[in-house]
Design a protein around this motif. Sequence first.
Motif, PDB file in Angstrom:
ATOM      1  N   GLU A  52       0.827  -1.205   0.000  1.00  0.00           N
ATOM      2  CA  GLU A  52       0.000   0.000   0.000  1.00  0.00           C
ATOM      3  C   GLU A  52       0.863   1.258   0.000  1.00  0.00           C
ATOM      4  O   GLU A  52       0.607   2.204  -0.756  1.00  0.00           O
ATOM      5  N   LYS A  53       1.905   1.273   0.846  1.00  0.00           N
ATOM      6  CA  LYS A  53       2.794   2.441   0.892  1.00  0.00           C
ATOM      7  C   LYS A  53       3.501   2.630  -0.442  1.00  0.00           C
ATOM      8  O   LYS A  53       3.721   3.761  -0.890  1.00  0.00           O
ATOM      9  N   LEU A  54       3.852   1.538  -1.079  1.00  0.00           N
ATOM     10  CA  LEU A  54       4.507   1.630  -2.377  1.00  0.00           C
ATOM     11  C   LEU A  54       3.547   2.160  -3.433  1.00  0.00           C
ATOM     12  O   LEU A  54       3.926   2.988  -4.278  1.00  0.00           O
ATOM     13  N   ALA A  55       2.297   1.732  -3.380  1.00  0.00           N
ATOM     14  CA  ALA A  55       1.293   2.234  -4.321  1.00  0.00           C
ATOM     15  C   ALA A  55       1.093   3.732  -4.141  1.00  0.00           C
ATOM     16  O   ALA A  55       1.020   4.487  -5.132  1.00  0.00           O
ATOM     17  N   LEU A  56       1.012   4.190  -2.909  1.00  0.00           N
ATOM     18  CA  LEU A  56       0.835   5.622  -2.661  1.00  0.00           C
ATOM     19  C   LEU A  56       2.057   6.406  -3.129  1.00  0.00           C
ATOM     20  O   LEU A  56       1.922   7.529  -3.634  1.00  0.00           O
ATOM     21  N   ALA A  57       3.239   5.818  -2.987  1.00  0.00           N
ATOM     22  CA  ALA A  57       4.451   6.484  -3.468  1.00  0.00           C
ATOM     23  C   ALA A  57       4.429   6.630  -4.983  1.00  0.00           C
ATOM     24  O   ALA A  57       4.874   7.641  -5.523  1.00  0.00           O
ATOM     25  N   VAL A  58       3.888   5.641  -5.689  1.00  0.00           N
ATOM     26  CA  VAL A  58       3.762   5.723  -7.145  1.00  0.00           C
ATOM     27  C   VAL A  58       2.837   6.867  -7.526  1.00  0.00           C
ATOM     28  O   VAL A  58       3.135   7.661  -8.435  1.00  0.00           O
ATOM     29  N   VAL A  59       1.705   6.988  -6.838  1.00  0.00           N
ATOM     30  CA  VAL A  59       0.758   8.069  -7.135  1.00  0.00           C
ATOM     31  C   VAL A  59       1.404   9.423  -6.874  1.00  0.00           C
ATOM     32  O   VAL A  59       1.279  10.357  -7.678  1.00  0.00           O
ATOM     33  N   ARG A  60       2.115   9.546  -5.755  1.00  0.00           N
ATOM     34  CA  ARG A  60       2.758  10.835  -5.433  1.00  0.00           C
ATOM     35  C   ARG A  60       3.841  11.171  -6.446  1.00  0.00           C
ATOM     36  O   ARG A  60       4.038  12.337  -6.797  1.00  0.00           O
ATOM     37  N   GLU A  61       4.554  10.161  -6.927  1.00  0.00           N
ATOM     38  CA  GLU A  61       5.579  10.393  -7.950  1.00  0.00           C
ATOM     39  C   GLU A  61       4.937  10.899  -9.236  1.00  0.00           C
ATOM     40  O   GLU A  61       5.488  11.762  -9.922  1.00  0.00           O
ATOM     41  N   GLN A  62       3.771  10.366  -9.569  1.00  0.00           N
ATOM     42  CA  GLN A  62       3.039  10.853 -10.743  1.00  0.00           C
ATOM     43  C   GLN A  62       2.712  12.328 -10.581  1.00  0.00           C
ATOM     44  O   GLN A  62       2.939  13.131 -11.487  1.00  0.00           O
ATOM     45  N   PHE A  63       2.199  12.712  -9.415  1.00  0.00           N
ATOM     46  CA  PHE A  63       1.845  14.108  -9.182  1.00  0.00           C
ATOM     47  C   PHE A  63       3.073  15.006  -9.224  1.00  0.00           C
ATOM     48  O   PHE A  63       2.986  16.164  -9.644  1.00  0.00           O
TER      49      PHE A  63
END
Length: 219
Positions: A52-63
């Motif tokens: 889950e933390k890795l998924a959120l990091a991917v989203v934040r990297e996109q932003f």
Amino acid sequence: MQDRARETRKVLLESAAHMFVERGYAGTSVNGISDHSGRTSGAIYFHYSSKEKLALAVVREQFATWPQLTAAYTARGVPPLEKLVGLSLRVAQSLSEDVVARAGARLWAERRAIESAVPAPFDAWSVAATRLLAQARARGELAEGIEPSTAAVTLVSAFFGFCTLIDEMPGGRCWRELLEQWWTLTLRSLQADPDPAALLARVRARSPARRGSAAPCPT
């Protein structure tokens, strides 16, 4: 050591993005990310305490990449509607070609499977679109009766819906052509003196060459 840690995090983030694009959130495992990245599961958990933390990091990297996209559309002398269309093409290109952006979009679509709140892109883009539409209205370029903030929400919602579905549409690989068709219809309602073809031609002339732009779309 810090450089090595940053490189490891980058590899893990990109590998996770590939897996999320291919298999979705539920279908992706830490072991799968480990196999794709060539890093151990222990290394993954050292940098990211959970999938889950890795998924959120991917989203934040996109932003984090989006301010770079908008920076090119702050120059003076370019009409605001042309800026809006040009910016949409850059965002669509990112969502089509960049694996982290694609993963972020898929994770947003699957956000109910993720316990933590997944950041949404829509508010920031609605603010940007509202500003450009307000500038167009001040220049007399916006059709009568168009209210910038309301129109911006509608445009952003339609645009991201379009980008979400584009891979499933006939000719989906030709995302630029499909998006220009969408803008042709939309600009007829937005412009005070509708001339979508001319506006799109000016946007096209300002756009840098795209990867694979010379390849013909399949028929």
